[in-house]
Design a protein around this motif. Structure first.
Motif, PDB file in Angstrom:
ATOM      1  N   ASN A   1       0.822  -1.219   0.000  1.00 15.34           N
ATOM      2  CA  ASN A   1       0.000   0.000   0.000  1.00 15.34           C
ATOM      3  C   ASN A   1       0.853   1.264   0.000  1.00 15.34           C
TER       4      ASN A   1
ATOM      5  N   ARG B   1       2.317   1.777  -3.492  1.00 12.67           N
ATOM      6  CA  ARG B   1       1.304   2.368  -4.373  1.00 12.67           C
ATOM      7  C   ARG B   1       1.311   3.889  -4.231  1.00 12.67           C
TER       8      ARG B   1
ATOM      9  N   LYS C   1       2.365   6.813  -7.006  1.00  5.68           N
ATOM     10  CA  LYS C   1       1.444   7.905  -7.353  1.00  5.68           C
ATOM     11  C   LYS C   1       2.022   9.268  -6.970  1.00  5.68           C
TER      12      LYS C   1
ATOM     13  N   LYS D   1       2.565  10.390  -4.030  1.00  2.82           N
ATOM     14  CA  LYS D   1       1.970  10.976  -2.810  1.00  2.82           C
ATOM     15  C   LYS D   1       3.021  11.051  -1.709  1.00  2.82           C
TER      16      LYS D   1
ATOM     17  N   SER E   1     -16.272  -4.411  15.177  1.00  2.00           N
ATOM     18  CA  SER E   1     -17.351  -3.945  14.287  1.00  2.00           C
ATOM     19  C   SER E   1     -18.689  -3.885  14.995  1.00  2.00           C
TER      20      SER E   1
ATOM     21  N   HIS F   1     -13.512   2.561  15.859  1.00  2.00           N
ATOM     22  CA  HIS F   1     -13.902   1.695  14.745  1.00  2.00           C
ATOM     23  C   HIS F   1     -13.491   2.302  13.408  1.00  2.00           C
TER      24      HIS F   1
ATOM     25  N   PHE G   1     -12.557   1.946   9.153  1.00  2.00           N
ATOM     26  CA  PHE G   1     -13.269   1.353   8.029  1.00  2.00           C
ATOM     27  C   PHE G   1     -12.283   0.890   6.965  1.00  2.00           C
ATOM     28  N   ASN G   2     -12.694  -0.104   6.191  1.00  2.00           N
ATOM     29  CA  ASN G   2     -11.807  -0.851   5.303  1.00  2.00           C
ATOM     30  C   ASN G   2     -11.887  -0.331   3.865  1.00  2.00           C
ATOM     31  N   PRO G   3     -10.783   0.031   3.181  1.00  6.15           N
ATOM     32  CA  PRO G   3      -9.414  -0.041   3.632  1.00  6.15           C
ATOM     33  C   PRO G   3      -9.005   1.161   4.473  1.00  6.15           C
TER      34      PRO G   3
ATOM     35  N   ILE H   1      -7.544   4.532   3.225  1.00  2.79           N
ATOM     36  CA  ILE H   1      -8.406   5.326   2.341  1.00  2.79           C
ATOM     37  C   ILE H   1      -9.658   5.841   3.034  1.00  2.79           C
ATOM     38  N   MET H   2     -10.319   5.029   3.847  1.00  9.18           N
ATOM     39  CA  MET H   2     -11.624   5.433   4.413  1.00  9.18           C
ATOM     40  C   MET H   2     -11.398   6.444   5.526  1.00  9.18           C
TER      41      MET H   2
ATOM     42  N   ASN I   1     -22.653  -0.129  10.829  1.00  9.01           N
ATOM     43  CA  ASN I   1     -22.976  -1.551  10.618  1.00  9.01           C
ATOM     44  C   ASN I   1     -24.415  -1.883  10.963  1.00  9.01           C
TER      45      ASN I   1
ATOM     46  N   LEU J   1     -25.577  -1.167   7.574  1.00  4.38           N
ATOM     47  CA  LEU J   1     -24.908  -1.895   6.494  1.00  4.38           C
ATOM     48  C   LEU J   1     -25.214  -3.395   6.518  1.00  4.38           C
TER      49      LEU J   1
ATOM     50  N   MET K   1     -18.451  -0.134  -4.875  1.00  5.09           N
ATOM     51  CA  MET K   1     -18.339  -1.592  -4.983  1.00  5.09           C
ATOM     52  C   MET K   1     -19.744  -2.174  -4.838  1.00  5.09           C
TER      53      MET K   1
ATOM     54  N   LEU L   1     -18.084  -6.179  -1.976  1.00  5.87           N
ATOM     55  CA  LEU L   1     -17.800  -5.621  -0.654  1.00  5.87           C
ATOM     56  C   LEU L   1     -17.747  -6.714   0.407  1.00  5.87           C
TER      57      LEU L   1
HETATM   58  N1  CAA Z   1      -5.897  -0.808   0.640  1.00  8.16           N
HETATM   59  C1  CAA Z   1      -5.439   0.441   0.566  1.00  8.16           C
HETATM   60  N2  CAA Z   1      -5.686   1.295  -0.448  1.00  8.16           N
HETATM   61  C2  CAA Z   1      -6.446   0.827  -1.459  1.00  8.16           C
HETATM   62  C3  CAA Z   1      -6.949  -0.476  -1.480  1.00  8.16           C
HETATM   63  C4  CAA Z   1      -6.645  -1.308  -0.370  1.00  8.16           C
HETATM   64  N3  CAA Z   1      -7.129  -2.566  -0.290  1.00  8.16           N
HETATM   65  N4  CAA Z   1      -7.664  -0.639  -2.638  1.00  8.16           N
HETATM   66  C5  CAA Z   1      -7.596   0.514  -3.296  1.00  8.16           C
HETATM   67  N5  CAA Z   1      -6.876   1.404  -2.595  1.00  8.16           N
HETATM   68  C6  CAA Z   1      -6.610   2.794  -2.959  1.00  8.16           C
HETATM   69  C7  CAA Z   1      -5.931   2.948  -4.298  1.00  8.16           C
HETATM   70  O1  CAA Z   1      -4.556   3.036  -4.125  1.00  8.16           O
HETATM   71  C8  CAA Z   1      -6.446   4.312  -4.730  1.00  8.16           C
HETATM   72  O2  CAA Z   1      -5.692   5.292  -4.013  1.00  8.16           O
HETATM   73  P1  CAA Z   1      -5.585   6.797  -4.581  1.00  8.16           P
HETATM   74  O3  CAA Z   1      -6.980   7.360  -4.420  1.00  8.16           O
HETATM   75  O4  CAA Z   1      -4.561   7.414  -3.709  1.00  8.16           O
HETATM   76  O5  CAA Z   1      -5.193   6.652  -6.022  1.00  8.16           O
HETATM   77  C9  CAA Z   1      -7.859   4.363  -4.186  1.00  8.16           C
HETATM   78  O6  CAA Z   1      -7.898   3.421  -3.114  1.00  8.16           O
HETATM   79  C10 CAA Z   1      -8.818   3.967  -5.232  1.00  8.16           C
HETATM   80  O7  CAA Z   1      -8.429   2.669  -5.583  1.00  8.16           O
HETATM   81  P2  CAA Z   1      -8.783   2.083  -7.041  1.00  8.16           P
HETATM   82  O8  CAA Z   1      -8.827   3.210  -8.008  1.00  8.16           O
HETATM   83  O9  CAA Z   1      -7.908   0.922  -7.285  1.00  8.16           O
HETATM   84  O10 CAA Z   1     -10.207   1.438  -6.878  1.00  8.16           O
HETATM   85  P3  CAA Z   1     -11.510   2.149  -6.479  1.00  8.16           P
HETATM   86  O11 CAA Z   1     -11.572   3.514  -7.044  1.00  8.16           O
HETATM   87  O12 CAA Z   1     -12.597   1.203  -6.788  1.00  8.16           O
HETATM   88  O13 CAA Z   1     -11.390   2.303  -4.883  1.00  8.16           O
HETATM   89  C11 CAA Z   1     -11.962   1.405  -2.817  1.00  8.16           C
HETATM   90  C12 CAA Z   1     -11.156   1.168  -4.077  1.00  8.16           C
HETATM   91  C13 CAA Z   1     -11.410   2.667  -2.129  1.00  8.16           C
HETATM   92  C14 CAA Z   1     -11.797   0.199  -1.902  1.00  8.16           C
HETATM   93  C15 CAA Z   1     -13.440   1.615  -3.229  1.00  8.16           C
HETATM   94  O14 CAA Z   1     -13.844   0.514  -4.031  1.00  8.16           O
HETATM   95  C16 CAA Z   1     -14.365   1.728  -2.041  1.00  8.16           C
HETATM   96  O15 CAA Z   1     -14.417   2.775  -1.414  1.00  8.16           O
HETATM   97  N6  CAA Z   1     -15.120   0.634  -1.745  1.00  8.16           N
HETATM   98  C17 CAA Z   1     -16.076   0.632  -0.621  1.00  8.16           C
HETATM   99  C18 CAA Z   1     -15.334   0.284   0.636  1.00  8.16           C
HETATM  100  C19 CAA Z   1     -16.268   0.277   1.832  1.00  8.16           C
HETATM  101  O16 CAA Z   1     -17.480   0.391   1.745  1.00  8.16           O
HETATM  102  N7  CAA Z   1     -15.662   0.132   3.026  1.00  8.16           N
HETATM  103  C20 CAA Z   1     -16.401  -0.014   4.280  1.00  8.16           C
HETATM  104  C21 CAA Z   1     -16.672  -1.479   4.556  1.00  8.16           C
HETATM  105  S1  CAA Z   1     -17.568  -1.722   6.033  1.00  8.16           S
HETATM  106  C22 CAA Z   1     -16.386  -1.567   7.244  1.00  8.16           C
HETATM  107  O17 CAA Z   1     -15.235  -1.345   6.974  1.00  8.16           O
HETATM  108  C23 CAA Z   1     -16.854  -1.674   8.656  1.00  8.16           C
HETATM  109  C24 CAA Z   1     -16.886  -3.046   9.272  1.00  8.16           C
HETATM  110  O18 CAA Z   1     -16.867  -3.133  10.495  1.00  8.16           O
HETATM  111  C25 CAA Z   1     -17.068  -4.231   8.429  1.00  8.16           C
END
Ligand code: CAA
Ligand code: NAD
Length: 297
Positions: free
Chosen positions: A52, A55, A59, A61, A123, A144, A146-148, A151-152, A194, A197, A230, A235
């Protein structure tokens, strides 16, 4: 304890969430120990952090030197005492199992200095319940992520019945130092996100189980129809089907409300160890490029 006194953070668990939490803490300048129970899990977590961060270098960053500095602040280990040595805050991200979490908390409560704060990335599980496994319920809180995690941008903060305002303020400041925004949630099973969700994700599985749509079409419908980044099945594979089932069963047992009952299909998949991305197969087969949707009829 003041936020400027926080120098070292221990992350328990190097899995999907633990490695992300260690990553953002080290990136924010904290010394981090990341502990898991087997070397292979620690190594996998370190590999994910490397991937990560690379990556982000690609980019533009961060620079390669900054990446090396961040990695230099993370110490992976399986040795609990080593991981806890000199820490100010513990962020726990081990599997979503109440009994296991309580066992770990009562163990570390006897090792850690009384001022150390315990923050759970759970969670759904009651903060008050887990705090009762320790002698520091005032210093026990839900944090708490959020995944990833890199990013979140949200951290849900959950106060337990005896969490002090001082602990809340510190964790709120820490979350912001990690670049996150926070919401304060009154403790209830599944907290806020959650709570909404899980029924959505479980209904997606029921929809597949009943043959209403294919995996591919249901994900396509939600991404195009609701503009989600997603689809729900992608998801689910991303979150982990095992974690999702843990959460659903816990919320179902707490609320006794059928909206949290787990579909038979989900339970079967978890029993078959089809956990999603982390096991290589779930609603999609990740051994294929691009990942191939599975057929369930
Ligand atoms: N880990 C870290 N960074 C990641 C990643 C990962 N697994 N997957 C993608 N990224 C980064 C990429 O590097 C990219 O970064 P930049 O913006 O700096 O360029 C950015 O995320 C966007 O990635 P992609 O362009 O490859 O793909 P995407 O635009 O589809 O984004 C995503 C990927 C951010 C995961 C997006 O699909 C997303 O937001 N999905 C929804 C995730 C979500 O809902 N999370 C909450 C789940 S519920 C929870 O977490 C709570 C619980 O208790 C279960
Ligand atoms: P995961 O299965 O990817 O990782 C859990 C890790 O805990 C594993 O590496 C396991 O070896 C480790 N572990 C088990 N017992 C341990 C112990 N005694 N000490 C240290 N490590 C131990 O799970 P995950 O998805 O990272 O979930 C971890 C926590 O974060 C759970 O409470 C989960 O509910 C929560 N969470 C998950 C998500 C998600 O999308 N997956 C999002 C937010 C919160």
């Amino acid at each position: 304890m003041k936020i400027e006194d926080v120098k070292k953070i221990c992350v328990l668990g190097a899995g999907l969430m633990g490695n992300g939490i260690a990553h953002v803490c080290a990136q924010a300048g904290f010394q981090v120990s990341m502990r898991d129970i087997e070397d292979r899990f620690v190594d996998n977590g370190m590999a994910m952090i490397n991937k990560n961060l690379s990556r982000e270098v690609k980019k533009g960053k961060i620079t390669q030197d900054q990446m090396n500095e961040i990695l230099g602040r993370i110490h992976g280990t399986t040795d609990m005492k080593e991981a806890l040595n000199g820490v100010d805050v513990i962020i726990e991200a081990i599997i979503e199992n109440r009994d296991l979490k309580c066992k770990v908390y009562s163990e570390i409560d006897q090792i850690c200095d009384p001022n150390v704060i315990f923050a759970s990335n759970t969670s759904s599980i009651s903060i008050t319940d887990m705090a009762s496994a320790t002698k520091r319920p005032d210093k026990f809180i839900g944090m708490h992520f959020f995944n990833p995690v890199p990013i979140m941008r949200l951290v849900e903060i959950i106060k337990g019945y005896e969490t002090s305002d001082e602990t809340y303020r510190l964790i709120d400041q820490l979350s912001k130092k990690l670049g996150k925004e926070t919401v304060l949630v009154n403790e209830a099973p599944g907290f806020a996100v959650n709570r909404l969700l899980l029924p959505f994700l479980l209904e997606a599985v029921f929809t597949i189980q009943e043959g209403v749509a294919s995996v591919e079409d249901l994900d396509k419908a939600i991404t195009l129809g609701l503009n989600h980044p997603m689809g729900p099945l992608t998801l689910l594979d991303f979150v982990g089907l095992d974690t999702t089932l843990f959460i659903a069963d816990y919320m179902h047992s707490e609320f006794q409300d059928s909206k949290y009952r787990a579909p038979t299909l989900l339970r079967k998949m978890v029993r078959a160890k089809h956990f999603g991305r982390k096991s290589g197969i779930g609603f999609y087969d990740y051994s294929k490029t691009p990942p191939e949707p599975r057929l369930f009829r």
